[in-house]
Design an enzyme around this catalytic site. Structure first.
Site, PDB file in Angstrom:
ATOM      1  N   ASN A   1       0.879  -1.171   0.000  1.00 46.87           N
ATOM      2  CA  ASN A   1       0.000   0.000   0.000  1.00 46.87           C
ATOM      3  C   ASN A   1       0.912   1.215   0.000  1.00 46.87           C
ATOM      4  OD1 ASN A   1      -1.866   1.999   0.438  1.00 46.87           O
ATOM      5  ND2 ASN A   1      -2.290   1.437   2.580  1.00 46.87           N
ATOM      6  N   TRP A   2       1.076   1.784  -1.185  1.00 50.05           N
ATOM      7  CA  TRP A   2       2.030   2.896  -1.312  1.00 50.05           C
ATOM      8  C   TRP A   2       1.509   4.199  -0.717  1.00 50.05           C
ATOM      9  CZ3 TRP A   2       4.355   2.487  -6.976  1.00 50.05           C
ATOM     10  CH2 TRP A   2       5.259   1.415  -7.009  1.00 50.05           C
ATOM     11  N   LYS A   3       0.193   4.260  -0.506  1.00 48.02           N
ATOM     12  CA  LYS A   3      -0.430   5.502  -0.009  1.00 48.02           C
ATOM     13  C   LYS A   3      -0.134   6.655  -0.974  1.00 48.02           C
ATOM     14  CE  LYS A   3      -0.178   3.553   4.569  1.00 48.02           C
ATOM     15  NZ  LYS A   3      -0.190   3.758   6.021  1.00 48.02           N
TER      16      LYS A   3
ATOM     17  N   HIS B   1      -9.563   1.542   4.483  1.00 44.93           N
ATOM     18  CA  HIS B   1      -8.317   1.753   5.231  1.00 44.93           C
ATOM     19  C   HIS B   1      -8.584   2.752   6.358  1.00 44.93           C
ATOM     20  CE1 HIS B   1      -4.285   3.043   6.238  1.00 44.93           C
ATOM     21  NE2 HIS B   1      -3.860   1.905   5.705  1.00 44.93           N
TER      22      HIS B   1
ATOM     23  N   GLU C   1      -7.015   5.218   7.379  1.00 50.54           N
ATOM     24  CA  GLU C   1      -6.800   6.626   7.005  1.00 50.54           C
ATOM     25  C   GLU C   1      -8.027   7.174   6.277  1.00 50.54           C
ATOM     26  OE1 GLU C   1      -3.021   5.959   5.101  1.00 50.54           O
ATOM     27  OE2 GLU C   1      -2.163   5.494   7.061  1.00 50.54           O
TER      28      GLU C   1
ATOM     29  N   GLU D   1      -5.756  -4.267  10.579  1.00 52.34           N
ATOM     30  CA  GLU D   1      -4.727  -3.241  10.738  1.00 52.34           C
ATOM     31  C   GLU D   1      -5.024  -2.417  11.987  1.00 52.34           C
ATOM     32  OE1 GLU D   1      -2.575  -2.308   6.794  1.00 52.34           O
ATOM     33  OE2 GLU D   1      -4.235  -0.935   7.021  1.00 52.34           O
TER      34      GLU D   1
ATOM     35  N   GLY E   1       2.271   2.718  10.666  1.00 50.36           N
ATOM     36  CA  GLY E   1       3.257   3.777  10.495  1.00 50.36           C
ATOM     37  C   GLY E   1       3.962   4.182  11.781  1.00 50.36           C
TER      38      GLY E   1
ATOM     39  N   SER F   1       3.039  -1.692  10.436  1.00 53.01           N
ATOM     40  CA  SER F   1       4.475  -1.772  10.693  1.00 53.01           C
ATOM     41  C   SER F   1       5.079  -3.148  10.434  1.00 53.01           C
ATOM     42  CB  SER F   1       4.791  -1.301  12.117  1.00 53.01           C
ATOM     43  OG  SER F   1       4.449   0.073  12.258  1.00 53.01           O
TER      44      SER F   1
ATOM     45  N   GLY G   1       2.765  -0.944   4.307  1.00 54.15           N
ATOM     46  CA  GLY G   1       2.871   0.450   3.911  1.00 54.15           C
ATOM     47  C   GLY G   1       4.315   0.873   3.722  1.00 54.15           C
ATOM     48  N   GLY G   2       4.890   1.452   4.771  1.00 56.97           N
ATOM     49  CA  GLY G   2       6.242   2.030   4.695  1.00 56.97           C
ATOM     50  C   GLY G   2       7.278   1.116   4.065  1.00 56.97           C
TER      51      GLY G   2
END
Ligand code: PGA
Length: 250
Positions: A9-11, A94, A96, A164, A170, A209, A230-231
């Site tokens: 998930n590159w966001k 998600h 966010e 999640e 993150g 994470s 993600g990251g």
């Protein structure tokens, strides 16, 4: 055995240059034998990453979708459009989106339904905040989020559920394998109440994470079938290491 899936998930990160360098970097590394690899990226890059990544065995997906099939929704993207540019997957709900853009359980359910109608596999995210966990509400929150989706879709139509925990996203503080497994098991039991057979095959991914160092012990849990990353997915080498941790579980 259930399929193993690792989803990036590159966001709202990256550039065309990043897409090209990422694909070239991933292509140099050994191919996974059985784990499915999916990259979910910003809408504007989907066509390009499809062109670059489908030939190297990576499926592509979107990070969100609008619940309507077409019409006067300025700035929005439909599930049919995503399918049209080669997407197979779509993240919905998600945290966010839920927190920053006010998406309700019901809207998330309608998005998942729209994805299925267009032939996409929705990855439905669920997760509790730190305050909810500390007040003992984790299971109640997750089951509420899940029930909204199960009220409009059969579990066999879901691509995956992603657990999640909001406090783990993150932050560098992943849930421990045991904490995650307990929630994954509760999710599978809830799905089994609707369709026991579908519950056995439904992939339940962990996100929050996930790093190359933590992936193997998370994915070794009975009800954790891969990850939503993600990251660590912004770097092809780190992401590949996480894919290989899932791939090694046979
Ligand atoms: P993270 O993000 O891996 O950077 O914690 C996961 C996600 O939000 O999907």
């Amino acid at each position: 055995m259930r399929e193993k899936i690792v989803v990036a998930n590159w966001k709202m990160n990256g550039s065309l240059k990043h897409c090209r360098e990422w694909a070239a970097g991933f292509a140099e590394l050994p191919k996974p034998q059985q784990a499915r690899t999916v990259v979910c990226a910003p809408f504007v890059y989907l066509t390009e990453i499809g062109r670059l990544m489908m030939p190297i065995g990576i499926e592509i997906g979107a990070e969100d979708v609008n619940e309507n099939p077409s019409g006067a929704y300025t700035g929005e993207i439909s599930a049919g459009m995503l399918a049209d540019v080669g997407c197979r997957w779509c993240i919905v709900g998600h945290s966010e989106r839920r927190q920053l853009f006010g998406e309700t359980d019901n809207r998330v359910a309608m998005k998942a339904l729209a994805a299925v109608k267009a032939g996409l596999r929705p990855i439905v995210c669920v997760g509790e905040t730190l305050a909810e966990r500390e007040s003992g509400a984790t299971e109640r929150v997750i089951l509420r989020q899940l029930t909204a989706v199960l009220s409009v879709l059969s579990p066999k139509d879901l691509g995956a559920i992603a657990y999640e925990p909001v406090w783990a996203i993150g932050t560098g503080k992943s849930a421990t394998p045991n904490v995650a497994q307990a929630v994954h098991s509760a999710i599978r039991q809830r799905v089994a109440q609707v369709n026991a057979e579908a519950a056995q095959t439904l992939p339940i991914l962990y996100g929050g994470s996930v790093k190359p160092e933590s992936a193997a012990s998370l994915f070794a849990q009975a009800d954790i079938d891969g990850g939503l990353v993600g990251g660590a997915a912004l770097d092809p080498v780190s992401f590949h290491a996480i894919v290989m941790a899932a791939d090694a579980l046979r």
